[in-house]
Design an enzyme around this catalytic site. Structure first.
Site, short mmCIF file in Angstrom:
data_model
loop_
_atom_site.label_atom_id
_atom_site.label_comp_id
_atom_site.label_asym_id
_atom_site.label_seq_id
_atom_site.Cartn_x
_atom_site.Cartn_y
_atom_site.Cartn_z
CG HIS A 74 -1.89 -1.17 1.21
ND1 HIS A 74 -2.67 -1.48 2.29
CD2 HIS A 74 -2.15 -2.12 0.27
CE1 HIS A 74 -3.39 -2.57 2.01
NE2 HIS A 74 -3.08 -2.98 0.79
CG HIS A 96 -7.42 -2.95 -1.88
ND1 HIS A 96 -6.88 -1.89 -1.18
CD2 HIS A 96 -6.66 -4.02 -1.58
CE1 HIS A 96 -5.85 -2.32 -0.47
NE2 HIS A 96 -5.69 -3.61 -0.69
CG ASP A 109 -3.26 -5.04 -2.89
OD1 ASP A 109 -2.86 -4.22 -2.04
OD2 ASP A 109 -4.12 -5.91 -2.65
CG HIS A 121 0.17 -9.66 -2.68
ND1 HIS A 121 0.21 -8.33 -3.03
CD2 HIS A 121 -0.79 -9.77 -1.73
CE1 HIS A 121 -0.68 -7.67 -2.31
NE2 HIS A 121 -1.31 -8.52 -1.52
ZN LIG Z 1 -3.90 -4.58 -0.28
#
Ligand SMILES: [Zn+2]
Length: 286
Positions: A62, A218, A222, A245
Site C-alpha cells: 500500500h 483495491h 495492490d 501478490h
Molecule cells: Zn492490499
C-alpha cells in the site's frame, strides 16, 4: 499497527537522493536498509514482504502504491518494527501525508522502464501480462464468489492524475468466513473494522463502501504497489485476471531477469506523465 503482525509501528518518510530509489530502513535494527526492489522479495502470500539477510519488511504494497501514485521515485522509509502500518487499509493516509510534507522535483531526469515486448504469465485460471504502451495503465479483473462482488473489472491510466481520484482510497477487504483460518496461519492479527472492509456471508459488516467496486480498485492499488518493485516507473499496459501478490511479484522478477523485454528511457518534459498529487497541488495553489 501492522495488519498481519498486529505490531505497533512508527513510520517516517524522508527525502532520498536522486537515483537512490525507495529504501526501507529498520531504525530498531541499527538502521539496516532494504531497497524496495524485486530481488529482495521474500514471502508472498496475503501480503508482499521484503527480506535481506534475515531482516524483514512486511506488507509493503500500500505504501509503495502511494509512492508511485504521487510520483515519488526516491525516498527513505524508516520503520521501528517489521511491518508497514495498515492505517485505514488504503493508500490514502500515505498520499495525504506525502502531499502535506510536499514533493521536491529533483534535477536528474527520471528513468522509465519502457516495455518493448509483451510478457504473459499464466497459472491455472490466474493471468498477468504487460504490453508495450506509451503510458502506464492497469486493468484488473476479479471473480470473487460473494453477492457484493462477483466479477468486476477496473481499468485505469495512471498518467493523467487518476490514481488519487480512483484508486488511493480503496481499502483492503476480507471475509469473516476466512478469518479463523487466516488467524491460525498467524495472519491478520491487526485487522479490525477500522482498517478493512469485512464481508459477512451476504453483505458488508462495516458499510458504507467508498466505491461500489472498491474491491477490484483495491486490487489495482495492490498491483501498482507490487510492480513498484521493478524499481522504475513503468511505461506499459498491465492486464491482470485473478492474480495475487505472488503473480504480481513473479512478473517483476521476470522483467528484472530479462532486460530484452524493456529498455531504460527518459521522457522530455512535455510528454512526461503528471502524477496525481502534483496535479492536484498545482490546481490548489491556483
Ligand atoms: Zn492490499
Amino acid at each position: 499497527m501492522g495488519l498481519h503482525s498486529g505490531a505497533p509501528v512508527h513510520m517516517k518518510i524522508l527525502p532520498g537522493a536522486p537515483g537512490s530509489g525507495i529504501v526501507f530502513r529498520r531504525v530498531d535494527l541499527d538502521g539496516f536498509e532494504i531497497p524496495a526492489i524485486g530481488r529482495n522479495v521474500a514471502r508472498v502470500s496475503y501480503a508482499t514482504s521484503l527480506m535481506k539477510k534475515g531482516v524483514l519488511i512486511s506488507t509493503t504494497e500500500h505504501l509503495l502504491s502511494a509512492l508511485v501514485g504521487t510520483g515519488i521515485d526516491n525516498a527513505v522509509i524508516e520503520l521501528d518494527n517489521l511491518e508497514v502500518p495498515i492505517l485505514d487499509g488504503s493508500a490514502l493516509p500515505f498520499v495525504e501525508a506525502i502531499r502535506k510534507a510536499g514533493i521536491r522535483k529533483q534535477r536528474r531526469a527520471r528513468t522509465y522502464m519502457r516495455i518493448c515486448r509483451e510478457l504473459e504469465l499464466r497459472e491455472k485460471d490466474k493471468f498477468i501480462a504487460v504490453y508495450p504502451s506509451d503510458t502506464y495503465s492497469v486493468s484488473y479483473t476479479i471473480n470473487f464468489p460473494h453477492p457484493m462482488i462477483g466479477k468486476e473489472t477496473f481499468r485505469v491510466d495512471l498518467s493523467d492524475g487518476n490514481y488519487l481520484r480512483e484508486i488511493a482510497s480503496a481499502r483492503t477487504f476480507g471475509s469473516r468466513e476466512d478469518e479463523r483460518a487466516m488467524r491460525d496461519m498467524g495472519l491478520i492479527r491487526g485487522a479490525s473494522l477500522e482498517n478493512c472492509v469485512v464481508l459477512s456471508k451476504n453483505g458488508i459488516e462495516n458499510p458504507p463502501v467508498r466505491f461500489p467496486d472498491e474491491f477490484v480498485r483495491h486490487k489495482v492499488l495492490d498491483l501498482i504497489g507490487d510492480l513498484a518493485l521493478a524499481g522504475k516507473q513503468i511505461l506499459g499496459s498491465v492486464v491482470a485476471d485473478r492474480a495475487g501478490h505472488a503473480m504480481h511479484t513473479a512478473l517483476v522478477s521476470r522483467l528484472l531477469r530479462d532486460n530484452t523485454l524493456w529498455e531504460e528511457t527518459t521522457l522530455d518534459e512535455e510528454s512526461r506523465p503528471t502524477p496525481a498529487a502534483m496535479e492536484t497541488a498545482a490546481s490548489q495553489t491556483v
